[in-house]
Write a protein that holds these residues in place. Sequence first.
Motif, short mmCIF file in Angstrom:
data_model
loop_
_atom_site.label_atom_id
_atom_site.label_comp_id
_atom_site.label_asym_id
_atom_site.label_seq_id
_atom_site.Cartn_x
_atom_site.Cartn_y
_atom_site.Cartn_z
N ILE A 151 22.88 -7.05 10.53
CA ILE A 151 22.55 -5.91 9.42
C ILE A 151 21.23 -5.55 9.49
O ILE A 151 20.96 -4.41 9.46
N GLN A 152 20.38 -6.60 9.67
CA GLN A 152 18.83 -6.05 9.90
C GLN A 152 18.65 -4.98 10.83
O GLN A 152 17.96 -4.03 10.85
N GLU A 153 19.26 -5.18 12.09
CA GLU A 153 19.33 -4.37 13.28
C GLU A 153 19.72 -2.99 12.98
O GLU A 153 19.24 -2.10 13.33
N ILE A 154 21.09 -2.96 12.32
CA ILE A 154 21.76 -1.72 11.92
C ILE A 154 20.75 -1.15 11.02
O ILE A 154 20.79 0.06 11.00
N HIS A 155 20.26 -1.81 9.93
CA HIS A 155 19.21 -1.16 9.05
C HIS A 155 18.07 -0.46 9.91
O HIS A 155 17.85 0.57 9.21
N LEU A 156 17.71 -1.22 10.70
CA LEU A 156 16.14 -0.63 11.24
C LEU A 156 16.76 0.51 12.29
O LEU A 156 15.98 1.48 12.04
N LYS A 157 17.77 0.43 12.99
CA LYS A 157 18.40 1.60 13.65
C LYS A 157 18.52 3.05 12.74
O LYS A 157 18.21 4.02 12.88
N ASN A 158 19.24 2.67 11.46
CA ASN A 158 19.56 3.58 10.74
C ASN A 158 18.20 4.37 10.14
O ASN A 158 18.11 5.54 9.95
N GLN A 159 17.22 3.57 9.87
CA GLN A 159 15.97 3.89 9.19
C GLN A 159 15.20 4.61 10.71
O GLN A 159 14.58 5.86 10.36
N ALA A 160 15.31 4.30 11.67
CA ALA A 160 14.64 5.08 12.77
C ALA A 160 15.01 6.28 12.97
O ALA A 160 14.63 7.46 13.05
N GLN A 161 16.51 6.37 12.74
CA GLN A 161 17.39 7.78 13.18
C GLN A 161 16.99 8.52 11.94
O GLN A 161 16.91 9.76 12.11
N GLU A 162 16.98 8.01 10.66
CA GLU A 162 16.70 8.85 9.59
C GLU A 162 15.53 9.39 9.70
O GLU A 162 15.19 10.82 9.46
N LYS A 163 14.29 8.71 10.24
CA LYS A 163 13.10 9.22 10.41
C LYS A 163 13.16 10.14 11.44
O LYS A 163 12.33 11.33 11.32
N TYR A 164 13.77 9.96 12.35
CA TYR A 164 14.01 11.12 13.58
C TYR A 164 14.55 12.41 13.14
O TYR A 164 14.24 13.48 13.33
N TYR A 165 15.46 12.41 12.42
CA TYR A 165 16.22 13.57 11.68
C TYR A 165 15.32 14.14 10.80
O TYR A 165 15.29 15.55 10.77
N GLN A 166 14.51 13.53 9.93
CA GLN A 166 13.54 14.14 9.18
C GLN A 166 12.61 14.63 9.86
O GLN A 166 12.01 15.79 9.58
N GLU A 167 12.05 14.15 10.80
CA GLU A 167 10.96 14.97 11.70
C GLU A 167 11.49 16.16 12.13
O GLU A 167 10.78 17.20 12.33
N ILE A 168 12.80 16.04 12.67
CA ILE A 168 13.33 17.38 13.32
C ILE A 168 13.21 18.37 12.42
O ILE A 168 12.92 19.54 12.50
N LEU A 169 13.85 18.27 10.97
CA LEU A 169 14.09 19.01 9.76
C LEU A 169 12.57 19.55 9.39
O LEU A 169 12.39 20.76 9.19
N LYS A 170 11.34 18.52 9.56
CA LYS A 170 10.12 18.95 9.26
C LYS A 170 9.73 19.99 10.02
O LYS A 170 8.99 20.82 9.69
N GLN A 171 9.94 19.81 11.38
CA GLN A 171 9.29 20.68 12.37
C GLN A 171 10.14 22.19 12.64
O GLN A 171 9.84 22.98 13.25
#
Length: 410
Positions: free
Chosen positions: A61-81
Amino acid sequence: MILITLQVVLLIQFINHTNRKIAYFFESVKNEDFTLRFPEQVHVKSLKELNRSLNMLNEKIQEIHLKNQAQEKYYQEILKQADIGIFTLNKKGHILFANSKMEKLLNYKPLNHIKQLNQIDTKLYNLFSNLKPFDCELVQLTNEREKKQISLKSTSLLLNNEEILLVVAQDIHKELDEKETSSWIKLIRVLTHEIMNTVTPITSISDSIVKYFKTDSIIIEANQIDENTIKNTVKGLEVIKEQSGDLMAFVQSYRSFLNLPTPDKSIVSAKRLLDKVLLLMNPNEKSEAISFEVNIKPIDLELFVDEKQISQVLINVIKNALQSLKGNDEGHIKITAGINSNKKKFIEISDNGSGIQPNIIDEIFVPFFTTKEKGTGIGLSLSKQILHLHGGNLNVISIPYQETSFLLLF
């Protein structure tokens, strides 16, 4: 009995203890606390396996949570740029997300609620308050530094069983300026071409007539003028008159293009409108080799339009279709009226004629551009202008000798 009772009490305590540990584990997962570890060095085999399984589940669950967080930050960065403004809001007007481009476009930071837009522009606030899914709007924002033309598009999304509105905004002022400049260049090119074609013969013939009556800057005597000179002069003046008339007609058509009246809209039956248009078509332009097909869905479809202006557009487009089908023994014109997936009403005219070549398809809506010998070149540009006055558009797609389609979108 005492021993059995003691065993039962201890078993209940053990089960309760284990249940509390499992409950505590799920509570930790719920709170995103993955530091919890269960001892695996225990004597009871079943408990050892349970603890190992819980630890493995915790790590997964921790691994999935970290992956989701990384993916969310990735998409947020795309939206910001992203070079377009994006934000989401719920039915209560709360803005759940807004990227930096949206804050820059609206010149407000941070964006938390659409009521904040009231401080920018009351009209803008009212526009966002009444924005519905699949709406497309154009809004102009002006401040002391610049003027922005912002295109807004909205889409409905479902997030955690809550309906939210995704709004995309783009400053199209630069694109409009470039398009406007390009349109002016095309228009001036066509105007120059038409005027030069008309004026050049007038200049040439006028020069020839002057030479009949003037030699080396000296006007000839009346007794030197013969009958042949008079006849040639009259012929030349007739050509000048004809060319001047063509130039006047050209200017008059330009004036009619610029002075289109505001549409006098009323509710019109699509079936009655199309029946009337086909009846008004000149029988001489039709051919037995050309078949017509009319599809209206729903059959009781109604349009809120200026009947005369839209009839003019339909007649013009159908005439063009008929001309493109000349010499075609299997000519077919299909007229479709209905409502598209975006809830917009439309009329589409398609044919299997010669179509429009790719190198000129971008020019056909330019005023006075024509490929016909006797065409004025304002038919399609006038039609597009009429659709714009109706709040719609006129689009074209063409594959020569396969299908050419004109779409009237209301």
